[in-house]
Scaffold this active site. Structure first.
Site, PDB file in Angstrom:
ATOM      1  CE  LYS A 158      -3.780  -2.224   2.529  1.00 31.69           C
ATOM      2  NZ  LYS A 158      -4.806  -2.051   3.578  1.00 31.69           N
ATOM      3  CD  GLU A 200      -2.244  -3.419   6.063  1.00 31.56           C
ATOM      4  OE1 GLU A 200      -3.124  -3.664   5.498  1.00 31.56           O
ATOM      5  OE2 GLU A 200      -2.395  -2.701   7.105  1.00 31.56           O
ATOM      6  CG  HIS A 208     -15.722  -1.569   4.981  1.00 29.98           C
ATOM      7  ND1 HIS A 208     -15.336  -0.690   3.957  1.00 29.98           N
ATOM      8  CD2 HIS A 208     -15.874  -1.025   5.937  1.00 29.98           C
ATOM      9  CE1 HIS A 208     -15.312   0.419   4.714  1.00 29.98           C
ATOM     10  NE2 HIS A 208     -15.505   0.319   5.847  1.00 29.98           N
ATOM     11  CE  LYS A 237     -17.737   2.789   3.392  1.00 24.23           C
ATOM     12  NZ  LYS A 237     -17.749   3.690   4.362  1.00 24.23           N
ATOM     13  CD  GLU A 275     -13.077   2.677   6.773  1.00 24.14           C
ATOM     14  OE1 GLU A 275     -13.882   3.763   6.316  1.00 24.14           O
ATOM     15  OE2 GLU A 275     -11.968   2.288   6.048  1.00 24.14           O
ATOM     16  CD  GLU A 288      -8.884   4.207   5.505  1.00 16.39           C
ATOM     17  OE1 GLU A 288      -9.354   5.268   4.826  1.00 16.39           O
ATOM     18  OE2 GLU A 288      -8.059   3.585   4.674  1.00 16.39           O
ATOM     19  CG  ASN A 290     -13.365   7.136   7.792  1.00 12.39           C
ATOM     20  OD1 ASN A 290     -12.563   7.140   7.177  1.00 12.39           O
ATOM     21  ND2 ASN A 290     -14.384   6.111   7.652  1.00 12.39           N
ATOM     22  NE  ARG A 292     -16.416  10.626   5.899  1.00  9.06           N
ATOM     23  CZ  ARG A 292     -15.275   9.814   5.628  1.00  9.06           C
ATOM     24  NH1 ARG A 292     -14.138  10.030   5.862  1.00  9.06           N
ATOM     25  NH2 ARG A 292     -15.781   8.673   4.922  1.00  9.06           N
ATOM     26  NE  ARG A 338     -23.035   5.412   0.753  1.00  8.20           N
ATOM     27  CZ  ARG A 338     -22.196   6.090   0.888  1.00  8.20           C
ATOM     28  NH1 ARG A 338     -21.430   6.356   0.060  1.00  8.20           N
ATOM     29  NH2 ARG A 338     -21.339   5.769   2.168  1.00  8.20           N
TER      30      ARG A 338
HETATM   31  C1  MV4 Z   1      -6.805  -4.449   2.534  1.00  5.08           C
HETATM   32  C2  MV4 Z   1      -7.480  -5.650   1.773  1.00  5.08           C
HETATM   33  C3  MV4 Z   1      -6.838  -6.717   2.206  1.00  5.08           C
HETATM   34  N1  MV4 Z   1      -5.999  -6.947   3.118  1.00  5.08           N
HETATM   35  N2  MV4 Z   1      -5.705  -4.603   3.413  1.00  5.08           N
HETATM   36  C4  MV4 Z   1      -9.140  -0.859   0.263  1.00  5.08           C
HETATM   37  C5  MV4 Z   1      -9.303   0.614   0.667  1.00  5.08           C
HETATM   38  C6  MV4 Z   1      -8.204   0.693   1.792  1.00  5.08           C
HETATM   39  N3  MV4 Z   1      -8.805   1.908   2.752  1.00  5.08           N
HETATM   40  C7  MV4 Z   1      -7.907  -0.425   2.284  1.00  5.08           C
HETATM   41  N4  MV4 Z   1      -8.539  -1.470   1.211  1.00  5.08           N
HETATM   42  C8  MV4 Z   1      -8.065  -2.897   1.445  1.00  5.08           C
HETATM   43  N5  MV4 Z   1      -7.208  -3.218   2.222  1.00  5.08           N
HETATM   44  C9  MV4 Z   1      -5.519  -5.830   3.603  1.00  5.08           C
HETATM   45  N6  MV4 Z   1      -4.467  -6.195   4.365  1.00  5.08           N
HETATM   46  C10 MV4 Z   1      -8.804  -5.092   1.015  1.00  5.08           C
HETATM   47  C11 MV4 Z   1      -8.929  -3.696   0.852  1.00  5.08           C
HETATM   48  C12 MV4 Z   1      -9.814  -3.413  -0.147  1.00  5.08           C
HETATM   49  C13 MV4 Z   1     -11.181  -3.290   0.491  1.00  5.08           C
HETATM   50  C14 MV4 Z   1     -11.348  -2.703   1.717  1.00  5.08           C
HETATM   51  C15 MV4 Z   1     -12.800  -2.509   2.071  1.00  5.08           C
HETATM   52  C16 MV4 Z   1     -13.774  -2.293   1.141  1.00  5.08           C
HETATM   53  C17 MV4 Z   1     -13.464  -2.697  -0.199  1.00  5.08           C
HETATM   54  C18 MV4 Z   1     -12.042  -3.021  -0.492  1.00  5.08           C
HETATM   55  C19 MV4 Z   1     -12.291  -3.280  -1.998  1.00  5.08           C
HETATM   56  C20 MV4 Z   1     -10.960  -3.657  -2.136  1.00  5.08           C
HETATM   57  C21 MV4 Z   1      -9.722  -3.950  -1.458  1.00  5.08           C
END
Ligand code: MV4
Length: 454
Positions: A158, A200, A208, A237, A275, A288, A290, A292, A338
């Protein structure tokens, strides 16, 4: 403290905040761009100030204009809504230095939690489960291989400066990592002016799931359970619901406690969301935070029978929250769709234009947050969400029936919307069974989701 609030936003959230202010006996100031003269937030605020041309950069994102509007109207506080300046630490700081209350966390909290590496470090310190991976930046390809061998493949790289799903790359083995490391770093340098990456373990087929929290300035912290936001397309979303189909009371308590530990570590002020990714073994990992109020906050408001915006404003006024965590219980199963002005058949292309006809659903347990009306022209300059349809039932089955009825009663004429697509999702056996993860739309609606504009 303050008795007048300037709302630095537009659309349904501006209206939502205006309503909350009115209930609290606070005066309201709307700001608007030249494209928003006919918008409802302007109509329903006590005062309004035009802040410039349609372009967000020259209006809703222009700090100087927002501050000037607050000063000429004598507003003592600014509510940023979501998007625009809501997570801009510099803006929160400017408000403070002008003696205007920023309705949100402190600049320092926004800054620290907005830095993904720093946030992960803070959460680790707080005992919030984080995805195994590099401690901070992974400097070289050799370091990356070393860490990947420890945590096991697949891994995800990332970009430190990335966001909204940009600058990520999954690597399934050493060969992919070698190529991926260079590519991802180069892409990050080009897109974000910062080549730094962290790594990671890649979590497979997760949900999520996010936890809503609030903290006041008297050391009280509460959580309001979860929202499952796995139904998304390209990190936008489409549907959020609570309870999450995978949730148990035990997991909710564990995730809620973790979220509160995370909020406490920075002495967090106001409403926030932590999240997580949750896998099928019900293991959860911090993603992460948020800082807000979020689009989907009504899901929690309906489930818990609370008013998060009023609470958010009360916290900003220095009031003490008087909840008891044990009394905060899910009372309803809630789902939000939405409704966007988009043509799903044309790769979700935005469809601004005039609403020639509008019928809004109703009945018990149906809430519609919107700021459009019959005859209103949706301007092309802003995001395409035009309404949120929120329903609640005794259980998920009842909520789904209500949503299907409400979707069929929701008539929008003049422009294509995402309503028909929502109706398809509510007929899908896997969605009906609660059998989904973050890849649901891509995997079950492959044609619609991947089809490009012809
Ligand atoms: C990840 C993951 C799988 N494993 N991290 C996407 C947005 C960013 N904030 C973090 N994301 C992801 N991180 C690990 N270690 C998969 C995603 C991800 C995702 C996460 C939440 C909602 C939709 C997503 C779509 C694709 C990938």
């Amino acid at each position: 403290m303050f008795n007048k609030v300037l709302i630095a936003n537009r659309g349904e959230i501006a209206l939502r905040v205006i309503r909350a202010c009115k209930e609290l006996g606070l005066q309201t100031v709307a700001v608007y761009s030249e494209a928003d003269r006919d918008a409802l937030h302007v109509r329903f605020a006590d005062e309004d100030v035009c802040i410039g041309p349609p372009s967000p950069m020259e209006s809703y994102l222009d700090m100087k204009k927002i501050i000037a509007a607050a000063e000429v109207t004598n507003a003592g506080a600014i509510h940023p809504g979501y998007g625009f300046l809501a997570e801009n630490a510099d803006f929160a700081e400017v408000c403070e230095s002008c003696g205007i209350t920023f309705i949100g966390p402190t600049p320092d909290q926004i800054r620290q939690l907005g830095d993904k590496v720093k946030a992960k470090e803070l959460m680790t310190k707080a005992g919030v489960p984080c995805t195994p991976g590099s401690e901070g930046i992974v400097a070289t390809y050799d370091d990356a291989v070393g860490i990947a061998e420890q945590i096991g493949y697949p891994v995800i790289l990332k970009a430190v400066a990335g966001g909204g799903g940009k600058g990520m790359r999954v690597c399934n083995d050493k060969a992919e990592l070698e190529r991926g490391f260079r590519l991802c770093s180069t892409e990050a340098a080009n897109s974000f002016n910062n080549p730094d990456l962290y790594m990671e373990k890649f979590i497979i087929e997760p949900h999520h799931v996010e936890i809503q929290i609030i903290g006041d300035t008297h050391g009280n912290f509460y959580h309001f359970g979860e929202r499952d936001c796995s139904i998304q397309r390209r990190h936008q979303k489409l549907i959020e619901e609570t309870p999450s189909p995978l949730m148990t009371d035990e997991l909710r308590a564990k995730m809620g406690e973790a979220a509160i530990r995370g909020a406490k570590v920075v002495n967090y002020r106001g409403v926030g969301t932590i999240e997580f990714l949750v896998n099928s073994n019900l293991e959860f990992y911090f993603m992460e935070m948020n800082t807000r109020i979020q689009v989907e906050h009504p899901v929690t408001e309906e489930a818990f029978e609370v008013d998060l915006i009023k609470d958010q404003i009360k916290v900003a006024m220095g009031e003490k929250l008087t909840y008891n965590q044990d009394d905060l219980k899910h009372k309803w199963a809630v789902i939000e769709c939405r409704i966007n002005a988009e043509d799903v058949e044309k790769d979700f292309r935005p469809t601004p234009g005039k609403l020639t006809g509008l019928h809004v659903p109703g009945g018990p347990g149906v809430r519609v947050d919107k700021a459009v009306y019959t005859g209103y022209s949706i301007p092309p300059y802003y995001d395409s969400m035009i309404a949120k349809l929120i329903v609640k039932g005794r259980d998920r089955a009842e909520a789904m029936l209500k949503m299907k009825n409400a979707l069929s009663e929701f008539i929008i004429e003049g422009i294509p919307t995402t309503i028909p697509f929502h109706q398809e999702i509510f007929e899908h056996p896997d969605f009906i069974a609660g059998n989904y993860d973050i890849a649901f739309l891509e995997t079950r609606f492959k044609k619609k989701i991947e089809e490009t504009v012809k």
